[in-house]
Design an enzyme around this catalytic site. Sequence first.
Site, mmCIF file in Angstrom:
data_model
loop_
_atom_site.group_PDB
_atom_site.id
_atom_site.type_symbol
_atom_site.label_atom_id
_atom_site.label_comp_id
_atom_site.label_asym_id
_atom_site.label_seq_id
_atom_site.Cartn_x
_atom_site.Cartn_y
_atom_site.Cartn_z
ATOM 1 N N ASP A 93 0.808 -1.236 0.000
ATOM 2 C CA ASP A 93 0.000 0.000 0.000
ATOM 3 C C ASP A 93 0.838 1.282 0.000
ATOM 4 O O ASP A 93 0.280 2.376 -0.104
ATOM 5 C CB ASP A 93 -0.982 0.007 1.184
ATOM 6 C CG ASP A 93 -0.299 -0.177 2.520
ATOM 7 O OD1 ASP A 93 0.867 -0.633 2.554
ATOM 8 O OD2 ASP A 93 -0.931 0.120 3.542
ATOM 9 N N GLU A 119 11.349 -3.943 12.609
ATOM 10 C CA GLU A 119 12.521 -3.416 11.889
ATOM 11 C C GLU A 119 13.776 -3.615 12.736
ATOM 12 O O GLU A 119 14.822 -4.058 12.244
ATOM 13 C CB GLU A 119 12.325 -1.924 11.566
ATOM 14 C CG GLU A 119 11.150 -1.632 10.627
ATOM 15 C CD GLU A 119 9.795 -1.527 11.323
ATOM 16 O OE1 GLU A 119 9.716 -1.800 12.547
ATOM 17 O OE2 GLU A 119 8.812 -1.156 10.647
#
Length: 255
Positions: free
Chosen positions: A114, A201
Site C-alpha cells: 500500500d 525493523e
Amino acid sequence: EKPTIYAITPTFARPVQKAELTRLYQTFLHIPNFHWIVVEDSEIKTKLVTRFFENSSIIYTHIAAATPPNYKLGRNDPNWKKPRGVEQRNAALRWLREYLKVTDRGIVYFADDDNTYSIKLFHEMEKIQKVGVWPVGLVGGLMVEKPICDNVTNKVIGFNAAWKPDRPFPLDMAGFAMNARLLLENKEAMFSYDVEGGYQESEILRHIVSRDELEPLADCCTKVYVWHTRTEPPQLNVEQLLIKKGKRSNVGIEV
Ligand code: UDP
Ligand code: MN
C-alpha cells in the site's frame, strides 16, 4: 554491474488488492534488475494473484504463506494489535536464502503493497554496501520520519522519530534496504511474533548491522522517495445489498 533489487511484498485478499498490485507493478516495471517477491497471506496462491502475474512482464516469485490464525488480525481489531507481514516476509527470506549464491550482488527491500514508491528510491539502493536508510513520508505521526544525517561526515547521528523513539532502530519497514549477502551471513536475522509492536525493523536489523554502520541515502536523508500511504477501504454498502439479492456487480468481472 548493477545489483538485483529483490522487493518483498506481503499481500492479502481484499477489495483493493488488485489495484494495489497494479500500482506497484507499474512502478517496478521502470526498474531494471528488479525481482519482485510477492507473498500472499493465504494457504494457497490465489487465482487473482496468479492471473495477475500471468499477464505481467516482470521477474517475480509468487509464494503463499498464511499468517497462523492466532496471529491474524480480526476484522475490527486496531492494526497495532498484531504484527502484519511477519509470516510472509520470513517466507521470502527463507526463499532468498535458498536461492541466492554468495557471489550474487543483490539488495533486499521490504515493499508493502500500500505504500507509494518513487523510481528514484531504487536508484539510491544501488549504492548500498551493508544497510542503506532514508526518510519515509507520512508515517509515525509525522510528515516525515528520517534518520538525521551529518552532512560533513555523511553519517547517521540520530533519528527524528516521534513514535517509540527508543527503538534500537527507529525506522519504518520502508526506510531501509540491505545487501543480500548479509542474509546469508546472518542466518538468524528474521521477523518475530515475540516482539513489541513497532519493533520488527529493529528485530531484523539488530542481527545485521550496528547503528553507526547505517548508510544514509537520498541526499543525506533530505529527500523523500517513499510514502507510507494507506489505502482507504472502499464503501461497498450497495454491493452488500446486491450480494444478498444474488446480483453482485462483478459477476464475470475481476476487480
Ligand atoms: N498484510 C498481510 N496480511 C494481513 C494484513 C496485512 O499480508 O492480514 C500485508 C499488507 O498487504 C502489507 C503489509 O502486510 O503489504 C503491512 O500491512 P499494512 O500495510 O496493513 O501495515 P501498516 O501500513 O499499518 O504498517
Ligand atoms: Mn501499509
